[in-house]
Design an enzyme around this catalytic site. Sequence first.
Site, PDB file in Angstrom:
ATOM      1  N   CYS A  35      39.644  27.787  71.238  1.00 28.93           N
ATOM      2  CA  CYS A  35      38.414  27.776  70.443  1.00 28.93           C
ATOM      3  C   CYS A  35      37.358  26.937  71.148  1.00 28.93           C
ATOM      4  CB  CYS A  35      38.711  27.182  69.073  1.00 28.93           C
ATOM      5  SG  CYS A  35      37.286  27.115  67.979  1.00 28.93           S
ATOM      6  N   HIS A  55      40.609  34.763  63.521  1.00 24.89           N
ATOM      7  CA  HIS A  55      40.134  33.457  63.984  1.00 24.89           C
ATOM      8  C   HIS A  55      38.680  33.219  63.556  1.00 24.89           C
ATOM      9  CE1 HIS A  55      39.941  30.257  67.301  1.00 24.89           C
ATOM     10  NE2 HIS A  55      38.671  30.403  66.940  1.00 24.89           N
ATOM     11  N   GLU A  56      37.825  34.220  63.771  1.00 18.86           N
ATOM     12  CA  GLU A  56      36.390  34.047  63.486  1.00 18.86           C
ATOM     13  C   GLU A  56      36.105  34.004  61.986  1.00 18.86           C
ATOM     14  OE1 GLU A  56      34.431  33.098  65.834  1.00 18.86           O
ATOM     15  OE2 GLU A  56      36.036  33.449  67.269  1.00 18.86           O
ATOM     16  N   HIS A  58      36.747  30.745  60.635  1.00 17.24           N
ATOM     17  CA  HIS A  58      35.633  29.810  60.870  1.00 17.24           C
ATOM     18  C   HIS A  58      34.627  29.867  59.719  1.00 17.24           C
ATOM     19  CE1 HIS A  58      36.047  27.862  64.724  1.00 17.24           C
ATOM     20  NE2 HIS A  58      36.202  28.992  65.395  1.00 17.24           N
TER      21      HIS A  58
HETATM   22 ZN   LIG Z   1      36.980  29.284  67.262  1.00 21.97          ZN
END
Ligand SMILES: [Zn+2]
Length: 195
Positions: free
Chosen positions: A103, A145-146, A149
């Site tokens: 990341c 993953h995004e 976020h």
């Molecule tokens: Zn990330």
Amino acid sequence: MATKDDIITLPNDHLRQRSKKIGLITPDVTKLVAEMEVATLDWEDSREHEVGVALAAVQIDKLYRVVVIRNNFDDKKDRRFIALINPEITKYEGEMKEDFEGCLSVKNLYGKVKRHTKVRVKALNIKGKEVRITAEGFLARTFQHEIDHTNGILFVDHIKGNEEAFFHLEKDGKLEPIDYDKATAGLWPENEKND
Ligand SMILES: [Zn+2]
């Protein structure tokens, strides 16, 4: 325009906050997308062994539900992105698989993270039109993953307590296992007091 220096990293606690939904796609949103892309490419140009695969707006400290994902993961020379507004996972499918993840907001640390191998995603494109995407493999991992976020979750949160899951990126580009306590110092608020 944004640069790699606009990318915030842990322990910045903005990364733990939920981002806000975009109402209208105004010129400010278009500008935000452009800044995210420029910051990601600037970061990539400063790194020897890594590709800037994707970025969420919170990572340049703009707490909106916007993500950009690289157009072609296999061709670094293709510097285009796809922007998604208010992305959400509508369905998790496939088995769970462990693989390496890094990341831009977690410096030099990689982790072996379990993710679903297939997800369905709903979002708006930059023109405000609804898009539905079925993603598999690395793209499915990237979406998870995004979208994490946008909900204030980082990949390290999925491997908290897993002593074997943390890896360090060496200067030669190889990933080497790293001591858990060393890797995780400062990653979570309760660790900040530790050495
Ligand atoms: Zn990330």
